[in-house]
Write a protein that holds these residues in place. Structure first.
Motif, short mmCIF file in Angstrom:
data_model
loop_
_atom_site.label_atom_id
_atom_site.label_comp_id
_atom_site.label_asym_id
_atom_site.label_seq_id
_atom_site.Cartn_x
_atom_site.Cartn_y
_atom_site.Cartn_z
N GLY A 220 45.93 81.30 -68.79
CA GLY A 220 46.38 79.72 -68.33
C GLY A 220 46.78 79.56 -70.25
O GLY A 220 47.50 78.31 -70.26
N LYS A 221 45.24 79.47 -71.18
CA LYS A 221 45.80 78.88 -72.66
C LYS A 221 47.36 80.17 -72.91
O LYS A 221 47.82 79.38 -73.47
CB LYS A 221 44.22 79.12 -73.25
CG LYS A 221 43.62 78.47 -72.91
CD LYS A 221 42.28 78.64 -73.76
CE LYS A 221 41.58 77.54 -73.33
NZ LYS A 221 39.85 78.01 -73.99
N ALA A 222 46.97 81.63 -72.43
CA ALA A 222 48.28 82.48 -73.07
C ALA A 222 49.74 82.09 -72.66
O ALA A 222 50.50 81.77 -73.67
CB ALA A 222 48.01 83.62 -72.99
N LEU A 223 49.93 81.47 -71.45
CA LEU A 223 50.87 81.11 -71.37
C LEU A 223 51.33 79.69 -71.76
O LEU A 223 52.77 79.65 -72.19
CB LEU A 223 51.51 80.07 -69.48
CG LEU A 223 52.05 80.23 -68.83
CD1 LEU A 223 53.78 81.19 -69.32
CD2 LEU A 223 51.78 79.77 -67.01
N GLU A 224 50.38 78.82 -71.81
CA GLU A 224 50.44 77.05 -72.71
C GLU A 224 51.54 77.91 -73.88
O GLU A 224 52.35 77.34 -74.56
CB GLU A 224 49.81 76.76 -72.58
CG GLU A 224 49.92 75.18 -73.40
CD GLU A 224 48.74 74.35 -73.81
OE1 GLU A 224 48.82 72.85 -73.17
OE2 GLU A 224 47.50 74.66 -73.69
N LEU A 225 50.42 78.69 -74.51
CA LEU A 225 50.90 79.25 -76.45
C LEU A 225 52.33 79.52 -75.97
O LEU A 225 53.27 79.61 -76.96
CB LEU A 225 49.82 79.94 -76.47
CG LEU A 225 49.93 80.83 -77.98
CD1 LEU A 225 50.61 79.34 -78.67
CD2 LEU A 225 49.28 81.30 -78.82
N PHE A 226 52.54 80.14 -74.68
CA PHE A 226 53.59 81.05 -75.12
C PHE A 226 55.10 79.89 -74.50
O PHE A 226 56.38 80.85 -75.06
CB PHE A 226 53.94 82.34 -73.65
CG PHE A 226 55.34 82.81 -73.79
CD1 PHE A 226 55.46 83.99 -74.29
CD2 PHE A 226 56.02 82.35 -72.21
CE1 PHE A 226 56.79 84.24 -73.93
CE2 PHE A 226 57.39 82.59 -72.12
CZ PHE A 226 57.54 84.06 -72.91
N MET A 227 54.70 78.99 -73.95
CA MET A 227 55.62 78.70 -73.38
C MET A 227 55.88 76.78 -75.17
O MET A 227 57.08 77.05 -75.16
CB MET A 227 55.59 77.55 -72.54
CG MET A 227 55.32 78.11 -70.58
SD MET A 227 55.09 76.75 -69.71
CE MET A 227 53.97 76.02 -69.96
N ASN A 228 55.03 77.09 -75.96
CA ASN A 228 55.27 75.69 -76.83
C ASN A 228 56.14 76.54 -78.18
O ASN A 228 57.01 76.23 -78.75
CB ASN A 228 53.99 75.92 -77.27
CG ASN A 228 53.20 74.98 -75.88
OD1 ASN A 228 53.93 73.80 -75.92
ND2 ASN A 228 52.03 74.51 -76.28
N GLN A 229 55.85 78.27 -78.11
CA GLN A 229 56.12 79.27 -79.13
C GLN A 229 58.33 79.32 -78.37
O GLN A 229 58.70 78.94 -79.53
CB GLN A 229 55.56 80.28 -79.26
CG GLN A 229 54.77 80.42 -79.63
CD GLN A 229 53.94 81.99 -79.72
OE1 GLN A 229 53.89 82.54 -79.14
NE2 GLN A 229 52.49 82.08 -80.81
N GLN A 230 58.23 79.55 -77.62
CA GLN A 230 59.48 79.66 -76.90
C GLN A 230 60.66 78.26 -77.19
O GLN A 230 61.63 78.65 -77.24
CB GLN A 230 59.52 79.99 -75.36
CG GLN A 230 58.89 80.88 -74.93
CD GLN A 230 59.51 82.32 -75.91
OE1 GLN A 230 59.44 82.58 -76.65
NE2 GLN A 230 60.87 82.27 -75.06
N LYS A 231 59.77 77.26 -76.76
CA LYS A 231 60.46 75.98 -76.99
C LYS A 231 60.94 76.00 -78.81
O LYS A 231 62.17 75.37 -79.07
CB LYS A 231 59.37 74.46 -77.24
CG LYS A 231 59.50 75.13 -75.18
CD LYS A 231 58.60 73.69 -74.29
CE LYS A 231 58.20 73.84 -73.24
NZ LYS A 231 57.05 72.85 -72.42
N ASP A 232 59.94 75.87 -79.43
CA ASP A 232 59.85 75.91 -80.69
C ASP A 232 60.90 77.06 -81.12
O ASP A 232 61.27 76.46 -82.01
CB ASP A 232 59.06 75.99 -81.71
CG ASP A 232 57.79 75.32 -81.36
OD1 ASP A 232 57.47 74.40 -80.50
OD2 ASP A 232 56.28 75.43 -81.54
N SER A 233 61.20 77.84 -81.11
CA SER A 233 62.19 79.03 -81.78
C SER A 233 63.38 78.22 -80.98
O SER A 233 64.42 79.05 -81.58
CB SER A 233 61.78 80.32 -80.55
OG SER A 233 62.43 80.34 -79.14
N VAL A 234 63.68 77.82 -79.91
CA VAL A 234 65.26 77.72 -79.64
C VAL A 234 65.44 75.83 -80.26
O VAL A 234 66.67 75.28 -80.17
CB VAL A 234 65.46 77.05 -77.87
CG1 VAL A 234 65.08 78.26 -77.32
CG2 VAL A 234 64.36 75.93 -77.16
N LEU A 235 64.06 75.34 -80.92
CA LEU A 235 65.09 73.88 -81.74
C LEU A 235 65.74 73.91 -82.89
O LEU A 235 65.72 75.35 -83.76
CB LEU A 235 63.67 73.01 -82.40
CG LEU A 235 63.09 72.59 -80.99
CD1 LEU A 235 61.88 72.10 -81.17
CD2 LEU A 235 63.39 71.78 -80.08
#
Length: 235
Positions: A220-235
């Motif tokens: 669950g923590k890994a999924l949250e981290l993955f989503m945050n990294q993906q969101k940061d990469s498109v900023l």
């Protein structure tokens, strides 16, 4: 004599404090295996960590004992003594308690029976579901190869569209499976391991459905981290 007894009691006390009884027992049998090394491993972040190991001599049975904080995917790595045969891996979803793994030397890594883990049982159901998509994909690949050899461009284009449609269907089936099992650590694991490249909205949808307990789990923590990294990469 009295001093010796006291010393033994002290040593036993220290050992008991520093080595609490493990909460997970993994027993198994690898039919046909006479010699080799079996290593129990897990992945921390992106690093493979060896937990324990044992040598196999003539007897195909094995046993590992460990302290497991929560359900997670572990790996049995089967290493051979020769320098030619590559290491084989058997992933399984371990849970605190008693697990049993039965497999064979020939089928190690893809043909096994594992009991004692509800996440593993559900994972096996998912693999059966995915197997249908994989079989169909292989059929389409073969058909595309044949059409290409026959210089049938129209048929190749048609089959490629079918493959793209099948891929989307497989992704959605994975999302739906995770949704239907949102109360298990397996759900976020599948989103990460099976379809990391799917549209981020699906990861977000599944994450929001997870209970606080599953959100706070390893995957669950890994999924949250993955989503945050993906969101940061498109900023």
């Amino acid at each position: 004599m009295r001093k010796s007894v006291i010393l033994l009691l002290v040593i036993a006390s220290i050992y008991g404090c520093s080595n609490p009884k493990n909460n997970t027992q993994i027993n198994g049998r690898i039919k046909g295996l006479n010699k080799g090394e079996l290593v129990l491993q897990k992945i921390d972040d992106t690093t493979i960590v060896s937990i324990d190991s044992m040598r196999i001599y003539e007897r195909p049975e094995f046993s590992f004992s460990l302290e497991l904080q929560e359900p997670e995917v572990l790996y049995l790595a089967l290493k051979f003594d020769d320098s030619v045969t590559p290491t084989r891996y058997l992933p399984f979803f371990a849970e605190p308690g008693s697990l049993e793994i039965k497999t064979s030397l020939k089928g190690f890594g893809y043909d096994q029976k594992i009991t004692g883990s509800q996440n593993q049982t559900t994972w096996d159901e998912f693999k059966l579901l995915q197997g249908r998509y994989n079989d169909k994909q292989l059929e389409l690949i073969q058909a595309e190869l044949t059409a290409s050899q026959n210089n049938n461009a129209a048929e190749v284009d048609k089959i490629q569209r079918q493959r793209e449609k099948l891929l989307r269907a497989r992704y959605l089936a994975t999302v739906n499976f995770a949704k239907n099992h949102k109360d298990m650590p397996l759900a976020p694991y599948l989103m990460l391991a099976e379809i990391p490249d799917v549209n981020l909205k699906y990861h977000d949808t599944i994450y929001k459905l997870l209970s606080p307990e599953i959100k706070n789990s390893k995957y669950g923590k890994a999924l949250e981290l993955f989503m945050n990294q993906q969101k940061d990469s498109v900023l």
